[in-house]
Write an enzyme that holds these catalytic residues in place. Structure first.
Site, PDB file in Angstrom:
ATOM      1  N   GLY A  77       2.495  -1.588   2.775  1.00 37.84           N
ATOM      2  CA  GLY A  77       2.965  -1.003   1.509  1.00 37.84           C
ATOM      3  C   GLY A  77       1.865  -0.989   0.464  1.00 37.84           C
ATOM      4  O   GLY A  77       2.102  -1.289  -0.712  1.00 37.84           O
ATOM      5  N   ALA A  78       0.652  -0.598   0.907  1.00 36.90           N
ATOM      6  CA  ALA A  78      -0.496  -0.639  -0.015  1.00 36.90           C
ATOM      7  C   ALA A  78      -0.677   0.670  -0.772  1.00 36.90           C
ATOM      8  O   ALA A  78      -1.650   0.829  -1.492  1.00 36.90           O
ATOM      9  CB  ALA A  78      -1.764  -0.974   0.768  1.00 36.90           C
ATOM     10  N   GLY A  85       1.255  -3.827  -3.674  1.00 41.79           N
ATOM     11  CA  GLY A  85       0.398  -3.702  -2.492  1.00 41.79           C
ATOM     12  C   GLY A  85      -0.932  -3.040  -2.822  1.00 41.79           C
ATOM     13  O   GLY A  85      -1.994  -3.476  -2.349  1.00 41.79           O
ATOM     14  N   TYR A  90      19.446  -5.957  -0.623  1.00 41.16           N
ATOM     15  CA  TYR A  90      18.041  -6.225  -0.957  1.00 41.16           C
ATOM     16  C   TYR A  90      17.819  -7.734  -1.104  1.00 41.16           C
ATOM     17  O   TYR A  90      16.909  -8.300  -0.491  1.00 41.16           O
ATOM     18  CB  TYR A  90      17.670  -5.496  -2.256  1.00 41.16           C
ATOM     19  CG  TYR A  90      16.302  -5.863  -2.770  1.00 41.16           C
ATOM     20  CD1 TYR A  90      15.147  -5.325  -2.192  1.00 41.16           C
ATOM     21  CD2 TYR A  90      16.139  -6.778  -3.820  1.00 41.16           C
ATOM     22  CE1 TYR A  90      13.891  -5.685  -2.659  1.00 41.16           C
ATOM     23  CE2 TYR A  90      14.887  -7.126  -4.284  1.00 41.16           C
ATOM     24  CZ  TYR A  90      13.765  -6.580  -3.700  1.00 41.16           C
ATOM     25  OH  TYR A  90      12.514  -6.937  -4.156  1.00 41.16           O
ATOM     26  N   SER A 147      11.318 -12.561  -3.138  1.00 41.28           N
ATOM     27  CA  SER A 147      11.753 -12.237  -4.495  1.00 41.28           C
ATOM     28  C   SER A 147      12.699 -13.315  -5.000  1.00 41.28           C
ATOM     29  O   SER A 147      13.448 -13.929  -4.218  1.00 41.28           O
ATOM     30  CB  SER A 147      12.481 -10.887  -4.462  1.00 41.28           C
ATOM     31  OG  SER A 147      13.339 -10.753  -5.563  1.00 41.28           O
ATOM     32  N   GLY A 165       2.205   0.150  -6.299  1.00 41.54           N
ATOM     33  CA  GLY A 165       2.708  -1.120  -6.824  1.00 41.54           C
ATOM     34  C   GLY A 165       1.856  -2.333  -6.473  1.00 41.54           C
ATOM     35  O   GLY A 165       0.617  -2.285  -6.472  1.00 41.54           O
TER      36      GLY A 165
HETATM   37  N1  LIG Z   1       9.094  -4.790  -8.504  1.00 38.08           N
HETATM   38  C1  LIG Z   1       9.691  -5.983  -8.625  1.00 38.08           C
HETATM   39  O1  LIG Z   1      10.266  -6.319  -9.684  1.00 38.08           O
HETATM   40  C2  LIG Z   1       9.669  -6.953  -7.490  1.00 38.08           C
HETATM   41  C3  LIG Z   1      10.173  -8.253  -7.708  1.00 38.08           C
HETATM   42  C4  LIG Z   1      10.164  -9.172  -6.668  1.00 38.08           C
HETATM   43  C5  LIG Z   1       9.663  -8.789  -5.432  1.00 38.08           C
HETATM   44  N2  LIG Z   1       9.183  -7.538  -5.244  1.00 38.08           N
HETATM   45  C6  LIG Z   1       8.654  -7.192  -3.912  1.00 38.08           C
HETATM   46  O2  LIG Z   1       7.319  -6.754  -4.053  1.00 38.08           O
HETATM   47  C7  LIG Z   1       6.976  -5.915  -2.945  1.00 38.08           C
HETATM   48  C8  LIG Z   1       6.260  -4.668  -3.449  1.00 38.08           C
HETATM   49  O3  LIG Z   1       7.169  -3.889  -4.186  1.00 38.08           O
HETATM   50  P1  LIG Z   1       6.722  -3.075  -5.488  1.00 38.08           P
HETATM   51  O4  LIG Z   1       7.491  -3.620  -6.616  1.00 38.08           O
HETATM   52  O5  LIG Z   1       5.261  -2.987  -5.557  1.00 38.08           O
HETATM   53  O6  LIG Z   1       7.383  -1.650  -5.173  1.00 38.08           O
HETATM   54  P2  LIG Z   1       6.734  -0.246  -4.769  1.00 38.08           P
HETATM   55  O7  LIG Z   1       5.773   0.195  -5.810  1.00 38.08           O
HETATM   56  O8  LIG Z   1       7.889   0.638  -4.458  1.00 38.08           O
HETATM   57  O9  LIG Z   1       5.931  -0.566  -3.449  1.00 38.08           O
HETATM   58  C9  LIG Z   1       6.589  -0.700  -2.215  1.00 38.08           C
HETATM   59  C10 LIG Z   1       5.654  -0.282  -1.121  1.00 38.08           C
HETATM   60  O10 LIG Z   1       6.346  -0.402   0.121  1.00 38.08           O
HETATM   61  C11 LIG Z   1       6.135   0.775   0.843  1.00 38.08           C
HETATM   62  N3  LIG Z   1       7.190   1.046   1.800  1.00 38.08           N
HETATM   63  C12 LIG Z   1       8.510   1.223   1.584  1.00 38.08           C
HETATM   64  N4  LIG Z   1       9.135   1.532   2.740  1.00 38.08           N
HETATM   65  C13 LIG Z   1       8.181   1.561   3.693  1.00 38.08           C
HETATM   66  C14 LIG Z   1       8.176   1.833   5.073  1.00 38.08           C
HETATM   67  N5  LIG Z   1       9.296   2.177   5.733  1.00 38.08           N
HETATM   68  N6  LIG Z   1       7.022   1.779   5.753  1.00 38.08           N
HETATM   69  C15 LIG Z   1       5.873   1.473   5.115  1.00 38.08           C
HETATM   70  N7  LIG Z   1       5.788   1.207   3.806  1.00 38.08           N
HETATM   71  C16 LIG Z   1       6.941   1.258   3.106  1.00 38.08           C
HETATM   72  C17 LIG Z   1       6.064   1.873  -0.203  1.00 38.08           C
HETATM   73  O11 LIG Z   1       5.466   3.006   0.383  1.00 38.08           O
HETATM   74  P3  LIG Z   1       5.683   4.506  -0.189  1.00 38.08           P
HETATM   75  O12 LIG Z   1       4.671   4.621  -1.283  1.00 38.08           O
HETATM   76  O13 LIG Z   1       5.407   5.381   0.989  1.00 38.08           O
HETATM   77  O14 LIG Z   1       7.101   4.576  -0.647  1.00 38.08           O
HETATM   78  C18 LIG Z   1       5.214   1.172  -1.246  1.00 38.08           C
HETATM   79  O15 LIG Z   1       3.859   1.267  -0.925  1.00 38.08           O
HETATM   80  C19 LIG Z   1       8.289  -5.633  -2.211  1.00 38.08           C
HETATM   81  O16 LIG Z   1       8.384  -6.453  -1.071  1.00 38.08           O
HETATM   82  C20 LIG Z   1       9.353  -6.044  -3.225  1.00 38.08           C
HETATM   83  O17 LIG Z   1      10.537  -6.450  -2.601  1.00 38.08           O
HETATM   84  C21 LIG Z   1       9.163  -6.613  -6.244  1.00 38.08           C
END
Ligand SMILES: NC(=O)c1ccc[n+]([C@@H]2O[C@H](COP(=O)([O-])OP(=O)(O)OC[C@H]3O[C@@H](n4cnc5c(N)ncnc54)[C@H](OP(=O)(O)O)[C@@H]3O)[C@@H](O)[C@H]2O)c1
Length: 314
Positions: A10-11, A16, A182, A140, A14
């Protein structure tokens, strides 16, 4: 330090994207596990431009498809990274809020992507990690239980076969609120971390879980109605200032990179980190029986033995 490689899922956006950039800044080669190759390539190009001498490239990988994960690992086996693979950052995540969707293999999409996809990837990659190595699963704070101030529900654990079954989910109580699924998938990430750490106890490979805090400006809210997304993003700077634990993704990424690279945590395994602090995760997350059950059921669900796909013939 001799160069090492890290695979970050997921790089493409966000957290990643930021952690891959931070690792490259620290001299690591980064493999960007991305389902959207063009967005991944843009991130790789930006990293290689910012840090001449860095090596960032995309490994196409859809975590919602077991074939795609197997093909990605097979291609890494065929063409190993130029520097030893010493870290796997399981960061990709999705939050399906509305309705019940399925992975390519027919499992519920949130559990399938956040847990099953990473479970398969970890098992396939174990032989390719070069010790000393680290596996970090991004979890999370939602795994703790309902967050009343933010109005976010907590996890609802069940037999992993039920959590993975879209029809069971469809009929069950979590059908209407995907946020419960989630939070449950993030609890699964912690069970996996602790079970992995027990199973890797005699190897020089650590497993830790990381809570990045609330990061209101990432793409994780993409399944919410567009009006909610607009309000949420407009409020992001305020939330980061006012909500305890809310952070910019760059700050969380610096801490996540620290967990991957710092000598201070080289020997720490089976712990839950909030930023750079090891903390207790929820009481439920320490249930070893449920963790072992998740491990066994996940093997059944991903199709054991978890082996890479054979290389494609020309
Ligand atoms: N944001 C928050 O408040 C928060 C809080 C706690 C934990 N987290 C965790 O932090 C991590 C990163 O999330 P983020 O907040 O940075 O959100 P994000 O910007 O939506 O990033 C998520 C990444 O995961 C990728 N992804 C989703 N489905 C996928 C799949 N089937 N195969 C490959 N890649 C996939 C997305 O790819 P695409 O670009 O192709 O969609 C994106 O690169 C997640 O595990 C999330 O649960 C986030």
């Amino acid at each position: 330090m001799s160069p090492s490689s890290a695979l970050v899922t997921g790089a493409s956006s966000g957290l990643g994207r930021h952690v891959a950039t931070e690792l490259a800044r620290q001299g690591w080669n980064v493999i960007l596990g991305c389902r959207d190759q063009s967005r991944g390539a843009a991130v790789a190009a930006e990293i290689n431009r910012q840090f001449p001498g860095a090596s960032a490239y995309v490994l196409p990988m859809d975590l919602a498809s077991f074939d795609s994960i197997r093909a990605a690992v097979a291609s890494l086996t065929d063409q190993p990274p130029s520097a030893p693979l010493r870290a796997l950052v399981c960061n990709a995540g999705i939050q399906v809020v509305d309705g019940v969707r399925r992975t390519v293999d027919g499992h519920e999409l949130t559990f399938g992507t956040n847990h099953l996809g990473h479970f398969l990837l970890i098992n396939l990659l174990l032989d390719q990690l070069v010790a000393p190595a680290r596996i970090v699963l991004v979890s999370s704070g939602t795994h703790f239980g309902p967050h009343r101030a933010l109005g976010f529900p907590g996890p609802r654990w069940a037999d992993p076969r039920v959590l993975a079954d879209p029809d069971a989910v469809h009929l069950g109580q979590t059908a209407k609120d995907g946020r419960i699924r989630y939070a449950t998938s993030k609890l699964a990430n912690i069970y996996t971390t602790y079970e992995l750490s027990r199973r890797l106890a005699d190897q020089d490979v650590t497993a830790t879980a990381f809570d990045p805090g609330l990061m209101p400006s990432t793409g994780l809210d993409r399944d919410y109605p567009s009006r909610t997304q607009r309000i949420y993003r407009r409020l992001a700077p305020v939330l980061v200032r006012l909500v305890p634990g809310a952070r910019h993704p760059q700050c969380s990424a610096t801490d996540l990179a620290w967990l991957v690279t710092s000598a201070e945590v080289a020997d720490i395994s089976g712990r839950y980190f909030v930023g750079r602090r090891p903390k207790r995760s929820s009481k439920a997350s320490y249930d070893e029986v449920l963790a072992a059950q998740l491990w066994d059921r996940s093997h059944e669900l991903v199709g054991s033995p978890a082996r890479p796909a054979p290389p494609k013939l020309p």
